[in-house]
Design an enzyme around this catalytic site. Structure first.
Site, PDB file in Angstrom:
ATOM      1  N   HIS A   1       0.922  -1.176   0.079  1.00 53.18           N
ATOM      2  CA  HIS A   1      -0.003   0.072  -0.074  1.00 53.18           C
ATOM      3  C   HIS A   1       0.877   1.266   0.159  1.00 53.18           C
ATOM      4  CE1 HIS A   1      -3.091  -2.877   0.935  1.00 53.18           C
ATOM      5  NE2 HIS A   1      -3.893  -2.055  -0.053  1.00 53.18           N
TER       6      HIS A   1
ATOM      7  N   ASP B   1      -4.644  -8.362  -4.339  1.00 55.08           N
ATOM      8  CA  ASP B   1      -4.764  -9.600  -3.261  1.00 55.08           C
ATOM      9  C   ASP B   1      -5.143 -10.943  -4.043  1.00 55.08           C
ATOM     10  OD1 ASP B   1      -4.756  -8.314  -0.820  1.00 55.08           O
ATOM     11  OD2 ASP B   1      -6.355  -7.284  -1.182  1.00 55.08           O
TER      12      ASP B   1
ATOM     13  N   CYS C   1      -9.379  -3.469 -10.939  1.00 58.49           N
ATOM     14  CA  CYS C   1      -8.883  -2.209 -10.373  1.00 58.49           C
ATOM     15  C   CYS C   1      -7.639  -2.724  -9.518  1.00 58.49           C
ATOM     16  CB  CYS C   1      -9.944  -1.748  -9.259  1.00 58.49           C
ATOM     17  SG  CYS C   1     -10.365  -3.120  -7.876  1.00 58.49           S
TER      18      CYS C   1
HETATM   19  C1  PEP Z   1      -6.543  -5.427  -5.032  1.00 54.37           C
HETATM   20  O1  PEP Z   1      -6.548  -6.323  -3.874  1.00 54.37           O
HETATM   21  O2  PEP Z   1      -6.513  -5.434  -5.983  1.00 54.37           O
HETATM   22  C2  PEP Z   1      -7.239  -4.285  -4.556  1.00 54.37           C
HETATM   23  C3  PEP Z   1      -7.419  -3.342  -5.434  1.00 54.37           C
HETATM   24  O3  PEP Z   1      -7.493  -3.722  -3.401  1.00 54.37           O
HETATM   25  P1  PEP Z   1      -6.172  -3.331  -2.397  1.00 54.37           P
HETATM   26  O4  PEP Z   1      -4.827  -2.952  -3.149  1.00 54.37           O
HETATM   27  O5  PEP Z   1      -6.602  -2.058  -1.712  1.00 54.37           O
HETATM   28  O6  PEP Z   1      -6.044  -4.277  -1.207  1.00 54.37           O
HETATM   29 MG    MG Z   2      -7.588  -5.762  -1.815  1.00 54.68          MG
END
Ligand code: PEP
Ligand code: MG
Length: 582
Positions: A191, A457, A504
């Site tokens: 993140h 994820d 996404c």
């Molecule tokens: C993902 O897991 O691809 C996602 C977009 O959510 P995050 O990166 O916030 O876990």
């Molecule tokens: Mg995620």
């Protein structure tokens, strides 16, 4: 001068002075004291306990109504433990016996108590060990006079260097002053990297030990394009980098000129390119980069502020601001994805053995249904300000989805009863980021309005590779045949059922994945705003039938390396693409 190689996290080049941020690490001193100093050491301890008690009481006050009963009980129990006369007695006895400074004595007492708790067969008592560690850290902080430094107070421009950073550190920092980031830990999809890209701060992560190699005020060059950090560069190197920096900025400006052009393939297929954002401020960047909407608003970053969880009205204001700014373009708010590394340290006293497989996202709502329902109320109320969509993170199966839908229904019922305006039929979808959800996407598609594939994820859970761990980053493979098959399955099941499917995760912004994803039938991408122009450029040079051939080729392959090689070659031949692997 020394060059360190790390992982590309956020593009751009910056030359600046380092600011070393290591506030969470306390080394405990050990030294002898005289008999005459024992009383003073004891008093120091009592003062630290008093300050820690006041700190917890203030924390409770600050959180006011946003604190759950469970958390309230936990904080009360910490106050009791801090003031436990048995512990105080043990400290005095040991001060007399060992004649060492009180910080060291405290650690001994805590360790002994932890051993005693661990030796019992009582599970409840065993769980108290975490609380012991927590309170000892709190007292130690006061003994060592190490108040939490805040990155919000930065006054001069710096390059932030740290062992690791929590998302809450980055959200709370003074973004105007942080010109670059370099960390020991982290990967492309951690993140920190995602936030650095969002805030357009050049960053290199996964540098192993940069925090031990530099001092604050050392001069550094952060090359976020190559994933390199140069420590104390000489004049020639700085001159060369300034030239490269100018060239890069020119290239970025040229790409920005594409923001008004549609993302249409050579043979006319329209692809939606939306933006991922974490804070309402980023809408400006999304619009500037030509986003067709907001495909992922990571609402948890509203929650992990140092000021604690937001009220319903604060949330309503944030969501409405984004919706109004995006006008007729859709905005998809993802409900709170709390947990993993996205935590508020003061709220989260529990240490989980495996937080990424633990109490995260929708699993958190079971413990705190009121937090979820308050968020849904705020989202529904904001729905009258634009084209709003809502989606749930980390769904692993149909039961979870049904439970959440029933909670949404109860919020709607209450709003109707109170005659509060909202859009009745807002689009509700789910993220596909757990392998079981991908494998049952045919079932889930019957019960939801849309899918958004969260590859960050999905890849970590499919390949069993922690997405934030630089040691196993080499195994984090978006082009692994297992990952590609799951993505294909999700897209096919969505299409079969006639529901929209978007991606996404960071894979949506990977230039090398674009043709493959378009060929698999994906027609909506949501990505960091800075990546939109380059992805658009690629889409505008793709031909659908050629992309379909690429998919056939890739699906027949057994190894990731072979797939990657094939895609690189295909892009060089068909798209004249040679900007270096990202
Ligand atoms: C993902 O897991 O691809 C996602 C977009 O959510 P995050 O990166 O916030 O876990
Ligand atoms: Mg995620």
């Amino acid at each position: 001068m020394k060059t360190l190689k790390g992982i590309v996290a956020s593009p751009g080049i910056i030359i600046g002075k380092a600011y070393l941020y290591l506030e969470k690490e306390y080394s405990t001193p050990k030294y002898d004291i005289k008999d005459s100093e024992i009383l003073a050491e004891h008093e120091r301890f009592l003062k630290a306990v008093e300050s820690a008690t006041i700190e917890i009481k203030e924390l409770k006050k600050k959180k006011k109504k946003k604190i759950s009963k469970e958390e309230c009980r936990l904080l009360d129990s910490h106050i009791l433990m801090l003031n436990d006369p048995d512990i105080t007695r043990e400290i005095i006895t040991k001060l007399h016996e060992k004649k060492k400074n009180v910080e060291w004595i405290l650690l001994q007492v805590i360790e002994e108590n932890i051993d005693k708790l661990n030796a019992t067969q009582n599970e409840y008592l065993k769980e108290r060990t975490t609380d012991f560690v927590d309170i000892s850290q709190r007292i130690l902080r006061h003994l060592l006079f190490k108040k939490r430094r805040s990155l919000a107070d930065l006054e001069k421009e710096v390059v932030l260097v740290a062992g690791t950073l929590l998302p809450s550190d980055v959200i709370g920092m003074n973004k105007e002053k942080v010109k670059g980031i370099a960390t020991d830990g982290g990967t492309k999809t951690s993140h920190i990297a995602i936030l650095a890209r969002s805030f357009e701060i050049p960053a290199v992560v996964g540098l192993s030990d940069i925090s031990t190699k530099i001092e604050s005020d050392d001069e550094l060059i952060i090359d976020g394009n190559k994933g390199e950090v140069i420590i104390t560069p000489d004049d020639v190197t700085k001159k060369n980098y300034r030239k490269t920096q100018k060239k890069w900025l020119k290239h970025e400006l040229q790409l920005l000129n594409m923001n008004k052009l549609p993302a249409t393939t050579r043979d006319g297929k329209i692809i939606n390119l939306k933006a991922n954002i974490e804070t309402p401020d980023e809408v400006k960047s999304a619009i500037a980069h030509g986003a067709d909407g907001i495909g992922l608003y990571r609402s948890e970053f509203l929650f992990i502020q140092p000021t604690g969880f937001p009220s319903e009205d604060e949330q309503y204001k944030a969501y409405s601001t984004v919706l109004e700014a995006m006008k007729d373009k859709s905005v998809c708010i993802r409900t709170l994805d709390y947990g993993g590394e996205k935590i508020i340290p003061d709220f989260d006293n529990r240490i989980e053995g495996n937080p990424l497989l633990g109490w995260r996202a929708v699993r958190f709502y079971r413990s705190y249904p009121d937090i979820f329902k308050t968020q849904v109320r705020a989202i529904l109320r904001a729905s009258v300000h634009g084209r709003l969509k809502m989606m749930f993170p980390m769904i692993s199966g149909i039961d979870e989805l049904k439970l959440l839908m029933s909670m949404v229904e109860s919020v709607k019922k209450d709003l109707r009863k109170k005659k509060i305006e909202f859009v009745e039929d807002i689009d509700i979808g789910i993220m596909i980021e757990v392998p079981s959800a991908a494998l049952t996407s045919d079932i889930l598609a019957r019960h939801t309005g849309f899918f958004s594939i969260g590859t960050n994820d999905l890849i970590q859970y499919t390949l069993a590779v922690d997405r934030g761990n630089e040691r196993v980053a080499y195994l984090y493979e978006p082009f692994h045949p297992g990952v590609i098959r799951l993505i294909q399955q999700v897209i096919d099941n969505a299409k079969r059922r006639g529901i929209p499917v978007e991606m996404c995760g960071e894979m949506a912004g990977n230039p090398y994945a674009v043709a493959l994803l378009v060929g698999l039938g994906l027609d909506s991408f949501s990505l960091s705003p800075v990546r939109i122009p380059e992805v658009k450029k690629i889409i505008r040079s793709i031909n659908m039938s050629e992309a379909a051939c690429l998919v056939d080729q890739v699906l027949s392959m057994e190894q990731t390396a072979k797939i990657e090689k094939t895609i690189v070659k295909w892009m060089e031949e068909k798209l004249d693409f040679n900007s270096g692997k990202s």
